[in-house]
Design an enzyme around this catalytic site. Structure first.
Site, short mmCIF file in Angstrom:
data_model
loop_
_atom_site.label_atom_id
_atom_site.label_comp_id
_atom_site.label_asym_id
_atom_site.label_seq_id
_atom_site.Cartn_x
_atom_site.Cartn_y
_atom_site.Cartn_z
N TYR A 1 -5.07 -2.17 5.49
CA TYR A 1 -3.82 -1.88 4.77
C TYR A 1 -2.69 -2.78 5.28
O TYR A 1 -1.96 -3.40 4.49
CB TYR A 1 -3.45 -0.40 4.95
CG TYR A 1 -2.23 0.01 4.15
CD1 TYR A 1 -2.35 0.38 2.81
CD2 TYR A 1 -0.96 0.03 4.72
CE1 TYR A 1 -1.23 0.76 2.07
CE2 TYR A 1 0.15 0.40 3.99
CZ TYR A 1 0.02 0.77 2.66
OH TYR A 1 1.13 1.13 1.93
N LYS B 1 -0.63 -5.69 3.15
CA LYS B 1 0.81 -5.65 2.87
C LYS B 1 1.52 -6.89 3.43
O LYS B 1 2.48 -7.39 2.82
CB LYS B 1 1.41 -4.36 3.44
CG LYS B 1 0.93 -3.12 2.67
CD LYS B 1 1.28 -3.19 1.18
CE LYS B 1 0.95 -1.92 0.43
NZ LYS B 1 1.32 -2.00 -1.01
N1 LIG Z 1 3.80 6.53 0.11
C1 LIG Z 1 4.19 5.77 1.12
O1 LIG Z 1 4.56 6.25 2.19
C2 LIG Z 1 4.24 4.27 0.97
C3 LIG Z 1 4.84 3.52 1.99
C4 LIG Z 1 4.89 2.14 1.87
C5 LIG Z 1 4.36 1.51 0.75
N2 LIG Z 1 3.77 2.27 -0.22
C6 LIG Z 1 3.21 1.55 -1.36
O2 LIG Z 1 3.81 2.00 -2.56
C7 LIG Z 1 2.87 1.85 -3.63
C8 LIG Z 1 2.77 3.15 -4.39
O3 LIG Z 1 2.33 4.16 -3.47
P1 LIG Z 1 2.37 5.71 -3.77
O4 LIG Z 1 2.77 6.36 -2.51
O5 LIG Z 1 3.11 5.99 -5.02
O6 LIG Z 1 0.80 5.97 -3.96
P2 LIG Z 1 0.01 6.90 -5.00
O7 LIG Z 1 -1.36 7.05 -4.43
O8 LIG Z 1 0.80 8.10 -5.33
O9 LIG Z 1 -0.04 5.96 -6.30
C9 LIG Z 1 -0.81 4.78 -6.35
C10 LIG Z 1 -1.20 4.54 -7.79
O10 LIG Z 1 -1.97 3.34 -7.86
C11 LIG Z 1 -3.02 3.55 -8.78
N3 LIG Z 1 -4.16 2.67 -8.52
C12 LIG Z 1 -5.01 2.69 -7.46
N4 LIG Z 1 -5.96 1.76 -7.62
C13 LIG Z 1 -5.70 1.14 -8.81
C14 LIG Z 1 -6.34 0.11 -9.53
N5 LIG Z 1 -7.46 -0.49 -9.07
N6 LIG Z 1 -5.80 -0.28 -10.70
C15 LIG Z 1 -4.69 0.32 -11.20
N7 LIG Z 1 -4.04 1.30 -10.56
C16 LIG Z 1 -4.55 1.71 -9.38
C17 LIG Z 1 -3.42 5.03 -8.57
O11 LIG Z 1 -4.15 5.52 -9.71
C18 LIG Z 1 -2.08 5.68 -8.39
O12 LIG Z 1 -1.54 6.14 -9.60
C19 LIG Z 1 1.56 1.39 -2.99
O13 LIG Z 1 1.45 0.00 -3.12
C20 LIG Z 1 1.72 1.78 -1.55
O14 LIG Z 1 0.95 1.00 -0.67
C21 LIG Z 1 3.72 3.63 -0.16
#
Ligand SMILES: NC(=O)c1ccc[n+]([C@@H]2O[C@H](COP(=O)([O-])OP(=O)(O)OC[C@H]3O[C@@H](n4cnc5c(N)ncnc54)[C@H](O)[C@@H]3O)[C@@H](O)[C@H]2O)c1
Length: 238
Positions: free
Chosen positions: A146, A150
């Site tokens: 991960y 990133k």
């Molecule tokens: N939640 C956190 O604390 C956090 C922190 C830093 C960065 N992020 C980043 O923010 C972004 C969104 O995260 P989130 O927390 O909303 O996660 P989440 O799991 O709620 O949502 C992720 C979405 O991506 C979709 N997805 C996964 N694989 C896919 C694919 N192959 N094709 C199309 N869609 C796909 C899933 O269906 C889901 O709807 C991500 O890139 C994550 O790494 C999240």
């Protein structure tokens, strides 16, 4: 925010915790939102897309352009997290799976939508990276795939920004700290420790991440180029 009314915006990962907030915020700003995800969560006009699959991503870009006549903005937010595994034990398949969604998926989306933007000489892209791309969090996480994915998103963002800025396409990133979304459902046992390490004393609300993205897509961020906005409640300060 200025300049988002009637903009055609594609959002990958639109059905997730942050993605849903982004779609909602952009709709509130008057944008026409196309929700790209594996599953329809009702965030906008749904276009089923697997970001790891080049054919699927290209088809999604064609669909948006066909339906809307153009694409103005892209938010590349689809991402996954898997179980903690010590680096020396991580199966290469797990490493590949995480990189396929988090880095290849961002590249494919930027390329497919970016081509249309470059043809028109205008466009705006925000990629979702993470604080963990630049900072190995000081809890015993074992997330080398991960974190590497990133860091890749951040480097990709800077590269695309430099290549495309002169051709009218602005590329930036945001790096959230912890946001309580389904992504972290495997990590609830670590929440107390993470909260204790966050100066702000709480996690981000998805709407706060969405606000930073709306800003970067807006006219007001016109001179941002390859920047990465950190939205982490101070986590990386200590
Ligand atoms: N939640 C956190 O604390 C956090 C922190 C830093 C960065 N992020 C980043 O923010 C972004 C969104 O995260 P989130 O927390 O909303 O996660 P989440 O799991 O709620 O949502 C992720 C979405 O991506 C979709 N997805 C996964 N694989 C896919 C694919 N192959 N094709 C199309 N869609 C796909 C899933 O269906 C889901 O709807 C991500 O890139 C994550 O790494 C999240």
């Amino acid at each position: 925010m200025q300049g988002l009314t009637d903009k055609v915006v594609a959002v990958t990962g639109a059905g997730g915790g942050i993605g849903s907030a982004i779609c909602g915020r952009l709709r509130d700003e008057g944008a026409r939102v196309y929700a790209l995800d594996l599953v329809d969560a009702g965030g906008g006009e749904f276009v089923r897309t697997d970001v790891t699959d080049e054919t699927s991503v290209r088809a999604a870009a064609e669909t948006v352009v066909e339906r809307a006549g153009r694409v103005d903005c892209l938010v590349a937010g689809a991402g996954i997290v898997e179980d903690d595994v010590p680096a020396e034990q991580m199966p290469a398949e797990q490493f590949d799976r995480v990189l396929a969604v988090n880095l290849r998926g961002v590249f494919l989306a930027c390329q497919a939508f970016g081509r249309h933007m470059l043809d028109r000489g205008q466009g705006r892209i925000v990629n979702i990276s993470s604080m963990s791309g630049n900072h190995v969090v000081n809890t015993p996480q074992k997330q080398c795939a991960y974190n590497a994915s990133k860091a890749g998103v951040s480097a990709l963002t800077r590269s695309l920004a430099a290549e495309w800025a002169g051709r009218g396409v602005r590329v930036n990133a945001i790096s959230p700290g912890y946001v309580d979304t389904p992504l972290l459902s495997l990590k609830r046992h670590q929440f107390d420790q993470w909260l204790g390490n966050t100066p702000a004393g709480r996690f981000a609300r998805p709407e706060e991440v969405a606000a930073a993205i709306a800003f970067l897509l807006s006219d007001e961020a016109g001179f941002f180029c390859g920047s990465e906005l950190l939205v982490d409640g101070g986590y990386t300060l200590i």
